[in-house]
Design a protein around this motif. Structure first.
Motif, PDB file in Angstrom:
ATOM      1  N   THR A 162      -6.681  -1.707  10.019  1.00 53.28           N
ATOM      2  CA  THR A 162      -5.044  -1.579  10.600  1.00 53.28           C
ATOM      3  C   THR A 162      -4.963  -1.289  12.040  1.00 53.28           C
ATOM      4  O   THR A 162      -5.523  -1.536  12.271  1.00 53.28           O
ATOM      5  CB  THR A 162      -4.987  -0.451   9.957  1.00 53.28           C
ATOM      6  N   TYR A 202       3.272   6.204   7.055  1.00 52.69           N
ATOM      7  CA  TYR A 202       2.839   7.505   7.914  1.00 52.69           C
ATOM      8  C   TYR A 202       3.615   7.912   8.690  1.00 52.69           C
ATOM      9  O   TYR A 202       2.928   8.712   9.519  1.00 52.69           O
ATOM     10  CB  TYR A 202       1.698   6.545   8.652  1.00 52.69           C
ATOM     11  N   GLU A 253      -3.151  -6.827   1.375  1.00 50.03           N
ATOM     12  CA  GLU A 253      -2.214  -5.499   0.968  1.00 50.03           C
ATOM     13  C   GLU A 253      -2.101  -5.125   2.208  1.00 50.03           C
ATOM     14  O   GLU A 253      -2.614  -5.347   2.738  1.00 50.03           O
ATOM     15  CB  GLU A 253      -2.761  -4.165   0.157  1.00 50.03           C
ATOM     16  N   SER A 254      -0.780  -4.183   2.030  1.00 45.96           N
ATOM     17  CA  SER A 254      -0.728  -4.460   3.199  1.00 45.96           C
ATOM     18  C   SER A 254       1.129  -2.905   2.892  1.00 45.96           C
ATOM     19  O   SER A 254       1.640  -2.867   2.435  1.00 45.96           O
ATOM     20  CB  SER A 254       0.915  -5.630   4.148  1.00 45.96           C
ATOM     21  N   GLY A 255       1.029  -1.836   4.221  1.00 43.91           N
ATOM     22  CA  GLY A 255       1.681  -1.195   3.894  1.00 43.91           C
ATOM     23  C   GLY A 255       2.528  -0.406   4.982  1.00 43.91           C
ATOM     24  O   GLY A 255       3.657  -1.149   5.132  1.00 43.91           O
ATOM     25  N   ARG A 256       2.038  -0.536   6.480  1.00 43.01           N
ATOM     26  CA  ARG A 256       2.919  -0.579   7.340  1.00 43.01           C
ATOM     27  C   ARG A 256       4.056  -1.391   7.731  1.00 43.01           C
ATOM     28  O   ARG A 256       4.838  -1.563   8.546  1.00 43.01           O
ATOM     29  CB  ARG A 256       1.583  -0.511   8.593  1.00 43.01           C
ATOM     30  N   LYS A 260       0.784   4.629   0.587  1.00 44.70           N
ATOM     31  CA  LYS A 260       0.056   5.084   1.292  1.00 44.70           C
ATOM     32  C   LYS A 260       0.515   5.536   2.925  1.00 44.70           C
ATOM     33  O   LYS A 260       1.267   6.625   3.071  1.00 44.70           O
ATOM     34  CB  LYS A 260      -1.675   5.633   2.060  1.00 44.70           C
ATOM     35  N   GLU A 308      -0.463  -1.038  -4.599  1.00 48.97           N
ATOM     36  CA  GLU A 308      -1.961  -0.902  -4.218  1.00 48.97           C
ATOM     37  C   GLU A 308      -1.834   0.911  -4.315  1.00 48.97           C
ATOM     38  O   GLU A 308      -0.571   1.145  -3.083  1.00 48.97           O
ATOM     39  CB  GLU A 308      -2.397  -1.359  -2.898  1.00 48.97           C
ATOM     40  N   TYR A 359     -11.978  -4.094   3.694  1.00 48.83           N
ATOM     41  CA  TYR A 359     -10.368  -3.953   4.428  1.00 48.83           C
ATOM     42  C   TYR A 359     -11.038  -3.225   5.653  1.00 48.83           C
ATOM     43  O   TYR A 359     -11.695  -2.463   5.908  1.00 48.83           O
ATOM     44  CB  TYR A 359     -10.112  -2.205   3.526  1.00 48.83           C
ATOM     45  N   MET A 419     -12.087   0.427   9.301  1.00 47.96           N
ATOM     46  CA  MET A 419     -12.271   0.826   8.368  1.00 47.96           C
ATOM     47  C   MET A 419     -13.777   0.528   7.710  1.00 47.96           C
ATOM     48  O   MET A 419     -14.784   0.588   6.738  1.00 47.96           O
ATOM     49  CB  MET A 419     -11.343  -0.114   6.794  1.00 47.96           C
ATOM     50  N   LEU A 442      -7.717   2.120  -5.988  1.00 45.18           N
ATOM     51  CA  LEU A 442      -9.138   1.943  -4.656  1.00 45.18           C
ATOM     52  C   LEU A 442      -8.977   3.543  -4.765  1.00 45.18           C
ATOM     53  O   LEU A 442      -8.563   3.926  -4.447  1.00 45.18           O
ATOM     54  CB  LEU A 442      -8.499   1.090  -3.292  1.00 45.18           C
ATOM     55  N   SER A 469       0.990  -0.815  -0.046  1.00 44.06           N
ATOM     56  CA  SER A 469      -0.300  -0.020  -0.025  1.00 44.06           C
ATOM     57  C   SER A 469       0.472   1.301  -0.297  1.00 44.06           C
ATOM     58  O   SER A 469       1.151   1.707   1.049  1.00 44.06           O
ATOM     59  CB  SER A 469      -1.243   0.191   1.158  1.00 44.06           C
ATOM     60  N   ARG A 495     -15.704  -2.866  -3.169  1.00 41.38           N
ATOM     61  CA  ARG A 495     -15.861  -2.720  -2.481  1.00 41.38           C
ATOM     62  C   ARG A 495     -16.710  -3.027  -1.367  1.00 41.38           C
ATOM     63  O   ARG A 495     -16.964  -1.997  -1.729  1.00 41.38           O
ATOM     64  CB  ARG A 495     -14.705  -1.510  -1.882  1.00 41.38           C
TER      65      ARG A 495
HETATM   66  C1  LIG Z   1      -7.714   0.195   2.139  1.00 42.41           C
HETATM   67  C2  LIG Z   1      -6.319  -0.016   2.618  1.00 42.41           C
HETATM   68  N1  LIG Z   1      -6.048  -0.649   2.041  1.00 42.41           N
HETATM   69  C3  LIG Z   1      -4.215  -0.731   3.058  1.00 42.41           C
HETATM   70  C4  LIG Z   1      -3.759   0.413   4.221  1.00 42.41           C
HETATM   71  C5  LIG Z   1      -2.658   0.305   4.257  1.00 42.41           C
HETATM   72  O1  LIG Z   1      -3.152   0.018   5.867  1.00 42.41           O
HETATM   73  P1  LIG Z   1      -1.475  -0.778   6.704  1.00 42.41           P
HETATM   74  O2  LIG Z   1      -0.853   0.461   6.115  1.00 42.41           O
HETATM   75  O3  LIG Z   1      -1.881  -0.531   8.063  1.00 42.41           O
HETATM   76  O4  LIG Z   1      -1.351  -1.656   6.359  1.00 42.41           O
HETATM   77  C6  LIG Z   1      -5.915   0.652   4.383  1.00 42.41           C
HETATM   78  C7  LIG Z   1      -4.715   1.997   5.239  1.00 42.41           C
HETATM   79  O5  LIG Z   1      -5.491   2.875   5.497  1.00 42.41           O
HETATM   80  C8  LIG Z   1      -6.041   1.072   3.733  1.00 42.41           C
HETATM   81  O6  LIG Z   1      -7.401   1.747   3.770  1.00 42.41           O
END
Ligand SMILES: Cc1ncc(COP(=O)(O)O)c(C=O)c1O
Length: 421
Positions: free
Chosen positions: A195, A375, A273-276, A54, A73, A192, A157, A96, A52, A143
């Protein structure tokens, strides 16, 4: 970065600061790789993992993650542009977001993003309109906002009234709507739940929930799903008392569910999916102490870094403010004392650490906020007070690469008055 920042020694920090100045974000690719490997080795091998963006959209970092085989993502046109700069193929992108503009929808179609997820009935109508203009049939994912909330997610979420997705109970409305949108073809569902989840059981329950929902709609409505997005939400422990997510337990608790689903639906891809989890542990935000002072008996260290670069360390996103792990780099052994770690902003909330016990600090010493790879800059009010953006460097195979320069900073040019004739 190792948990306590062992890899960042005083001399290494001094060297980096001399070359790149502070404040500085440092990311360690080995740690990112370790996190990717943990997920890959413990979860069902058929699960397709997405990063992710973001969490940290730096294109160099995204490129390195992508090159390990992880998909991407994304949620905005600038993330898309950054991903393209990083060489990410549209085939391996998922897009998304609850508020996509017509411009975004056009771009997603033109670029051929493979996993395109809509989040409302009205968005489906707009996608149809654009698909019709382009004379295209568009495979679309939807979604779903699940009816059941997760226990133990720091940020939920789904499972309650949310702006994300379409309520599970409204799925028949989606099918009805699609019957009158001839240019759209339902090809997947996505969820989703939330988180920062540290409980393996909670994530395993989410996976069970969404896969059983998918099976139900396949059986009830005969829909064909090319993909099911099972979310993620993998947390990392930041604060005292938080325990690491047990991936062995998660792998064991979810393997059978995924396997059974795939036995029945071998054509359906399972996306996660995973960001953090992938990048948080890999980052440190380093700042230099500029001044120290006492105010009414409280020790302050004013640093060159602050919450404009690292809002999360200042408590943003947490109901109760807690300190990130923070270490100091000082040239000799010194007695400890408690500090308020302030930045250069004109708000008393510009504190990246409160009541932090550190060796006595002097101007010129360094501090680092650990676990800051996710983040950090991307979730901070970087324009507040118009200080410069920090540099970012990547440590890989013993080398240091500058991946954002201090002047890579979006400040609009000064314009002359418009000609209103
Ligand atoms: C739809 C969706 N996917 C992925 C993520 C990424 O979350 P994380 O960084 O906790 O893995 C988020 C975080 O807000 C999200 O809203």
């Amino acid at each position: 970065m190792e948990k306590k920042g062992e890899r960042l020694t005083y001399s290494f920090i001094r060297e980096l600061a001399a070359s790149y100045s502070t404040p500085l974000y440092i990311y360690d690719l080995e740690t990112v790789q370790r996190q990717i490997d943990k997920i890959r080795s413990k979860m069902h091998p058929s699960i397709k993992l997405f990063y992710s963006m973001k969490a940290n959209p730096n294109p160099t970092l995204v490129q390195r993650i992508y090159q390990t085989g992880v998909n991407i993502e994304l949620c905005s046109l600038l993330e898309l542009a950054a991903a393209q700069t990083a060489g990410v193929a549209a085939e391996r992108m998922m897009y998304l977001g609850p508020g996509k503009s017509a411009e975004e929808i056009r771009t997603i179609m033109d670029q051929g993003v493979r996993y395109f997820v809509a989040e409302s009935l009205q968005e489906l109508e707009l996608i149809e309109q654009i698909a019709q203009e382009k004379r295209k049939t568009v495979p679309i994912g939807v979604r779903i906002n699940p009816e059941v909330a997760v226990r133990g997610a720091r940020l939920q979420m789904g499972g309650k009234a949310r702006q994300f997705g379409i309520d599970e109970g409204q799925f028949p409305d989606v099918l009805r709507k699609l019957q009158v949108l001839p240019h759209l073809r339902l090809c997947g569902i996505h969820t989703y739940h939330g988180t920062r989840i540290l409980s393996a059981n909670t994530i395993a329950e989410n996976i069970r929930y969404i896969l059983s929902f998918a099976e139900r709609i396949i059986e009830m409505y005969g829909v064909k799903l090319n993909f099911v997005g099972i979310g993620g939400g993998f947390g990392i422990p930041y604060f005292a008392g938080e325990k690491e997510l047990d991936l062995d337990e998660l792998g064991q608790a979810s393997y059978g569910t995924v396997e059974q689903f795939l036995q029945k639906q071998p054509e359906t891809e399972i996306l996660m999916e995973s960001g953090r989890y992938l990048v948080a542990e890999a980052g440190a935000y380093v700042a230099q102490v500029r001044y120290t002072k006492r105010s009414q008996g409280v020790h302050f260290a004013v640093t060159d870094g602050g919450t404009h670069h690292h809002a999360a360390a200042g408590g943003s996103g947490n109901a109760f403010r807690k300190n990130f792990p923070i270490v100091a780099y000082v040239p000799e052994q010194r007695a400890e004392q408690e500090y308020e770690l302030a930045g250069p902003l004109c708000t008393p909330n510009d504190l990246i650490g409160k009541k932090v016990r550190l060796p006595e600090l002097h101007p010129g010493d360094y501090i680092a906020v650990l676990k800051s790879g996710a983040y950090g800059l991307t979730a901070s009010p970087a324009l507040f007070l118009s200080h410069r953006l920090p540099r970012e460097v990547l440590l890989e195979r013993g080398k240091v690469t500058l991946i954002r320069d201090v002047d890579e900073y979006i400040i609009p040019k000064l314009r002359k008055e418009s000609n209103t004739d």
